[in-house]
Design a protein around this motif. Structure first.
Motif, PDB file in Angstrom:
ATOM      1  N   LEU A  28       0.827  -1.212   0.000  1.00  0.00           N
ATOM      2  CA  LEU A  28       0.000   0.000   0.000  1.00  0.00           C
ATOM      3  C   LEU A  28       0.858   1.256   0.000  1.00  0.00           C
ATOM      4  O   LEU A  28       1.854   1.350   0.717  1.00  0.00           O
ATOM      5  CB  LEU A  28      -0.912   0.023   1.231  1.00  0.00           C
ATOM      6  N   PHE A  29       0.423   2.243  -0.794  1.00  0.00           N
ATOM      7  CA  PHE A  29       1.046   3.557  -0.837  1.00  0.00           C
ATOM      8  C   PHE A  29      -0.043   4.594  -0.571  1.00  0.00           C
ATOM      9  O   PHE A  29      -1.233   4.309  -0.688  1.00  0.00           O
ATOM     10  CB  PHE A  29       1.700   3.810  -2.205  1.00  0.00           C
ATOM     11  N   VAL A  30       0.358   5.815  -0.243  1.00  0.00           N
ATOM     12  CA  VAL A  30      -0.612   6.889   0.008  1.00  0.00           C
ATOM     13  C   VAL A  30      -0.238   8.094  -0.841  1.00  0.00           C
ATOM     14  O   VAL A  30       0.922   8.509  -0.884  1.00  0.00           O
ATOM     15  CB  VAL A  30      -0.668   7.303   1.498  1.00  0.00           C
ATOM     16  N   SER A  31      -1.252   8.659  -1.532  1.00  0.00           N
ATOM     17  CA  SER A  31      -1.038   9.816  -2.395  1.00  0.00           C
ATOM     18  C   SER A  31      -2.055  10.907  -2.070  1.00  0.00           C
ATOM     19  O   SER A  31      -3.218  10.607  -1.756  1.00  0.00           O
ATOM     20  CB  SER A  31      -1.163   9.390  -3.857  1.00  0.00           C
ATOM     21  N   VAL A  32      -1.636  12.154  -2.147  1.00  0.00           N
ATOM     22  CA  VAL A  32      -2.529  13.285  -1.894  1.00  0.00           C
ATOM     23  C   VAL A  32      -3.031  13.850  -3.220  1.00  0.00           C
ATOM     24  O   VAL A  32      -2.241  14.199  -4.103  1.00  0.00           O
ATOM     25  CB  VAL A  32      -1.810  14.411  -1.107  1.00  0.00           C
ATOM     26  N   LYS A  33      -4.343  13.920  -3.359  1.00  0.00           N
ATOM     27  CA  LYS A  33      -4.965  14.535  -4.543  1.00  0.00           C
ATOM     28  C   LYS A  33      -5.936  15.590  -3.997  1.00  0.00           C
ATOM     29  O   LYS A  33      -7.069  15.284  -3.644  1.00  0.00           O
ATOM     30  CB  LYS A  33      -5.698  13.479  -5.369  1.00  0.00           C
ATOM     31  N   LYS A  34      -5.472  16.804  -3.920  1.00  0.00           N
ATOM     32  CA  LYS A  34      -6.209  17.852  -3.219  1.00  0.00           C
ATOM     33  C   LYS A  34      -7.612  18.073  -3.769  1.00  0.00           C
ATOM     34  O   LYS A  34      -7.802  18.260  -4.967  1.00  0.00           O
ATOM     35  CB  LYS A  34      -5.419  19.164  -3.239  1.00  0.00           C
ATOM     36  N   GLY A  35      -8.590  18.038  -2.841  1.00  0.00           N
ATOM     37  CA  GLY A  35      -9.978  18.351  -3.167  1.00  0.00           C
ATOM     38  C   GLY A  35     -10.642  17.439  -4.175  1.00  0.00           C
ATOM     39  O   GLY A  35     -11.585  17.843  -4.854  1.00  0.00           O
ATOM     40  N   TRP A  36     -10.196  16.173  -4.275  1.00  0.00           N
ATOM     41  CA  TRP A  36     -10.710  15.309  -5.350  1.00  0.00           C
ATOM     42  C   TRP A  36     -12.210  15.046  -5.233  1.00  0.00           C
ATOM     43  O   TRP A  36     -12.873  14.863  -6.244  1.00  0.00           O
ATOM     44  CB  TRP A  36      -9.929  13.990  -5.412  1.00  0.00           C
ATOM     45  N   THR A  37     -12.775  15.063  -4.036  1.00  0.00           N
ATOM     46  CA  THR A  37     -14.208  14.774  -3.878  1.00  0.00           C
ATOM     47  C   THR A  37     -15.086  15.956  -4.295  1.00  0.00           C
ATOM     48  O   THR A  37     -16.295  15.800  -4.471  1.00  0.00           O
ATOM     49  CB  THR A  37     -14.566  14.411  -2.425  1.00  0.00           C
ATOM     50  N   LYS A  38     -14.468  17.126  -4.470  1.00  0.00           N
ATOM     51  CA  LYS A  38     -15.246  18.333  -4.789  1.00  0.00           C
ATOM     52  C   LYS A  38     -15.047  18.793  -6.230  1.00  0.00           C
ATOM     53  O   LYS A  38     -15.579  19.815  -6.638  1.00  0.00           O
ATOM     54  CB  LYS A  38     -14.843  19.464  -3.839  1.00  0.00           C
ATOM     55  N   ASP A  39     -14.285  18.036  -6.992  1.00  0.00           N
ATOM     56  CA  ASP A  39     -13.911  18.452  -8.339  1.00  0.00           C
ATOM     57  C   ASP A  39     -14.339  17.395  -9.353  1.00  0.00           C
ATOM     58  O   ASP A  39     -13.983  16.219  -9.227  1.00  0.00           O
ATOM     59  CB  ASP A  39     -12.385  18.653  -8.381  1.00  0.00           C
ATOM     60  N   LYS A  40     -15.101  17.785 -10.370  1.00  0.00           N
ATOM     61  CA  LYS A  40     -15.603  16.824 -11.364  1.00  0.00           C
ATOM     62  C   LYS A  40     -14.468  16.080 -12.061  1.00  0.00           C
ATOM     63  O   LYS A  40     -14.559  14.875 -12.303  1.00  0.00           O
ATOM     64  CB  LYS A  40     -16.469  17.541 -12.407  1.00  0.00           C
ATOM     65  N   LYS A  41     -13.398  16.800 -12.388  1.00  0.00           N
ATOM     66  CA  LYS A  41     -12.279  16.176 -13.069  1.00  0.00           C
ATOM     67  C   LYS A  41     -11.602  15.148 -12.167  1.00  0.00           C
ATOM     68  O   LYS A  41     -11.289  14.026 -12.588  1.00  0.00           O
ATOM     69  CB  LYS A  41     -11.260  17.242 -13.501  1.00  0.00           C
ATOM     70  N   GLY A  42     -11.404  15.535 -10.905  1.00  0.00           N
ATOM     71  CA  GLY A  42     -10.780  14.625  -9.939  1.00  0.00           C
ATOM     72  C   GLY A  42     -11.619  13.381  -9.716  1.00  0.00           C
ATOM     73  O   GLY A  42     -11.102  12.264  -9.629  1.00  0.00           O
ATOM     74  N   LEU A  43     -12.926  13.565  -9.640  1.00  0.00           N
ATOM     75  CA  LEU A  43     -13.837  12.439  -9.465  1.00  0.00           C
ATOM     76  C   LEU A  43     -13.791  11.502 -10.674  1.00  0.00           C
ATOM     77  O   LEU A  43     -13.754  10.278 -10.527  1.00  0.00           O
ATOM     78  CB  LEU A  43     -15.263  12.940  -9.241  1.00  0.00           C
ATOM     79  N   LYS A  44     -13.774  12.090 -11.867  1.00  0.00           N
ATOM     80  CA  LYS A  44     -13.777  11.289 -13.099  1.00  0.00           C
ATOM     81  C   LYS A  44     -12.509  10.451 -13.199  1.00  0.00           C
ATOM     82  O   LYS A  44     -12.540   9.292 -13.634  1.00  0.00           O
ATOM     83  CB  LYS A  44     -13.918  12.205 -14.323  1.00  0.00           C
ATOM     84  N   GLU A  45     -11.377  11.035 -12.791  1.00  0.00           N
ATOM     85  CA  GLU A  45     -10.109  10.308 -12.836  1.00  0.00           C
ATOM     86  C   GLU A  45     -10.127   9.074 -11.934  1.00  0.00           C
ATOM     87  O   GLU A  45      -9.406   8.108 -12.171  1.00  0.00           O
ATOM     88  CB  GLU A  45      -8.946  11.243 -12.436  1.00  0.00           C
ATOM     89  N   LEU A  46     -10.972   9.120 -10.900  1.00  0.00           N
ATOM     90  CA  LEU A  46     -11.066   7.985  -9.980  1.00  0.00           C
ATOM     91  C   LEU A  46     -12.272   7.098 -10.287  1.00  0.00           C
ATOM     92  O   LEU A  46     -12.630   6.227  -9.504  1.00  0.00           O
ATOM     93  CB  LEU A  46     -11.136   8.498  -8.537  1.00  0.00           C
ATOM     94  N   GLY A  47     -12.909   7.349 -11.442  1.00  0.00           N
ATOM     95  CA  GLY A  47     -13.977   6.466 -11.885  1.00  0.00           C
ATOM     96  C   GLY A  47     -15.374   6.894 -11.532  1.00  0.00           C
ATOM     97  O   GLY A  47     -16.330   6.129 -11.699  1.00  0.00           O
ATOM     98  N   TYR A  48     -15.516   8.136 -11.048  1.00  0.00           N
ATOM     99  CA  TYR A  48     -16.847   8.638 -10.690  1.00  0.00           C
ATOM    100  C   TYR A  48     -17.228   9.744 -11.673  1.00  0.00           C
ATOM    101  O   TYR A  48     -16.869  10.897 -11.497  1.00  0.00           O
ATOM    102  CB  TYR A  48     -16.867   9.175  -9.259  1.00  0.00           C
ATOM    103  N   ASP A  49     -17.934   9.363 -12.722  1.00  0.00           N
ATOM    104  CA  ASP A  49     -18.266  10.318 -13.781  1.00  0.00           C
ATOM    105  C   ASP A  49     -19.546  11.068 -13.401  1.00  0.00           C
ATOM    106  O   ASP A  49     -20.649  10.595 -13.626  1.00  0.00           O
ATOM    107  CB  ASP A  49     -18.449   9.574 -15.108  1.00  0.00           C
ATOM    108  N   VAL A  50     -19.371  12.246 -12.821  1.00  0.00           N
ATOM    109  CA  VAL A  50     -20.496  13.050 -12.365  1.00  0.00           C
ATOM    110  C   VAL A  50     -21.082  13.806 -13.549  1.00  0.00           C
ATOM    111  O   VAL A  50     -20.410  14.672 -14.119  1.00  0.00           O
ATOM    112  CB  VAL A  50     -20.076  14.037 -11.251  1.00  0.00           C
ATOM    113  N   THR A  51     -22.290  13.497 -13.908  1.00  0.00           N
ATOM    114  CA  THR A  51     -22.917  14.138 -15.079  1.00  0.00           C
ATOM    115  C   THR A  51     -23.871  15.249 -14.660  1.00  0.00           C
ATOM    116  O   THR A  51     -24.395  15.967 -15.498  1.00  0.00           O
ATOM    117  CB  THR A  51     -23.700  13.094 -15.893  1.00  0.00           C
ATOM    118  N   LEU A  52     -24.143  15.373 -13.364  1.00  0.00           N
ATOM    119  CA  LEU A  52     -25.118  16.367 -12.908  1.00  0.00           C
ATOM    120  C   LEU A  52     -24.550  17.775 -13.002  1.00  0.00           C
ATOM    121  O   LEU A  52     -23.364  17.962 -12.885  1.00  0.00           O
ATOM    122  CB  LEU A  52     -25.526  16.067 -11.473  1.00  0.00           C
TER     123      LEU A  52
END
Length: 294
Positions: free
Chosen positions: A270-294
């Motif tokens: 296991l490794f740990v990486s920081v991706k700032k604000g990923w839960t609040k950003d459509k692009k960040g969410l999409k990169e992790l497999g959550y394609d927010v279309t709303l």
């Protein structure tokens, strides 16, 4: 002719959906947590009942929120409701009927449904009967109502017999030997997420995700390399812990879950990486497999 169809399992967060599905299939395939909103995506769990095939769809909890990730989760649940042959609505026995009323409003296509009264082990028989009487005012809405006790009274057939009655006659959609359409790496990801929920307190688990970087099947073991993604540097420190104690604990728990499912030894890195604000950003969410279309 066999029966076969999709059955969406829905309810408020923490209603017991994933626990029910793991119990029905007889294997731990979906993430379970006492914390609400742990399930983020739909997952298909295949159950053979005599000669019929039921494809259960595990869903995120029905809830209202402004957060982008939670909007994605709600959209996943609503899509599952609209695309299935039958819905199982899980209603914890101590809940008010307002949760059920909210579900009825969201069931736009009026897909037929069975109401499962869950968590009845914690109350008396009298309280169960009283709650069933409360739901009688909606008797024209649901096909049936079934009190469910995973720990003792209920058998698989109590639920599955009723489910099959409402499914269409259809050939099998999947090989009867498989239990899920999910890739093994996605199940590994959920096991690691579950271990984070179990070992890290407060809101931090909700702001983490997991990327499976590599799965290598060797002759005598599986080698799994994964990265835990967090939003802030302070969260990275808490995931790792003093002297790496926290991440070791997470890794040990996840490895045990993986080995129990596969029946093989697992080396989990296991490794740990920081991706700032990923839960609040459509692009960040999409990169992790959550394609927010709303």
């Amino acid at each position: 002719m066999t029966k076969c169809g999709y059955v969406s399992v829905v309810g408020r967060p923490n209603a017991g959906k994933s626990s029910l599905l793991n119990w029905l299939v007889g294997e731990k395939l979906t993430m379970v947590s006492h914390k609400a909103n742990a399930t983020r995506k739909r997952a298909n769990i295949i159950v053979m009942h005599e000669d019929d095939q039921i494809i259960f769809v595990d869903t995120p909890g029905l809830h209202e929120t402004e957060k982008l990730l939670n909007q994605f989760m709600l959209d996943e649940a609503l899509k599952a409701m609209g695309d299935c042959d039958l819905i199982l609505f899980l209603a914890p026995v101590t809940d008010k009927v307002t949760h059920y009323e909210s579900f009825l409003e969201k069931n736009k296509k009026n897909v037929k449904h069975i109401l499962l009264l869950t968590k009845i082990d914690n109350v008396s028989n009298k309280e169960v009967l009283e709650k069933m009487k409360e739901y009688e005012q909606f008797s024209d809405k649901y096909e049936s109502i079934i009190p469910v006790s995973i720990k003792k009274a209920t058998t698989h057939a109590d639920i599955l017999d009723d489910v099959v009655r409402h499914l269409p006659e259809h050939p099998y959609l999947f090989d009867p030997e498989i239990m899920t359409t999910e890739h093994m790496r996605d199940i590994f990801k959920e096991f690691i997420r579950e271990s984070i929920f179990e070992n890290i307190s407060d809101e931090i688990p909700y702001e983490t995700d997991v990327i499976i970087e590599r799965v290598q099947e060797k002759e005598d073991l599986d080698v799994v390399k994964a990265t835990i993604v967090v939003q802030k540097s302070t969260q990275k420190g808490m995931i790792i812990g003093k002297g790496a104690t926290a991440i070791k604990r997470i890794g040990k728990d996840a490895r045990i879950k993986i080995e129990k499912l596969t029946g093989r030894k697992c080396f989990l890195e296991l490794f740990v990486s920081v991706k700032k604000g990923w839960t609040k950003d459509k692009k960040g969410l999409k990169e992790l497999g959550y394609d927010v279309t709303l």
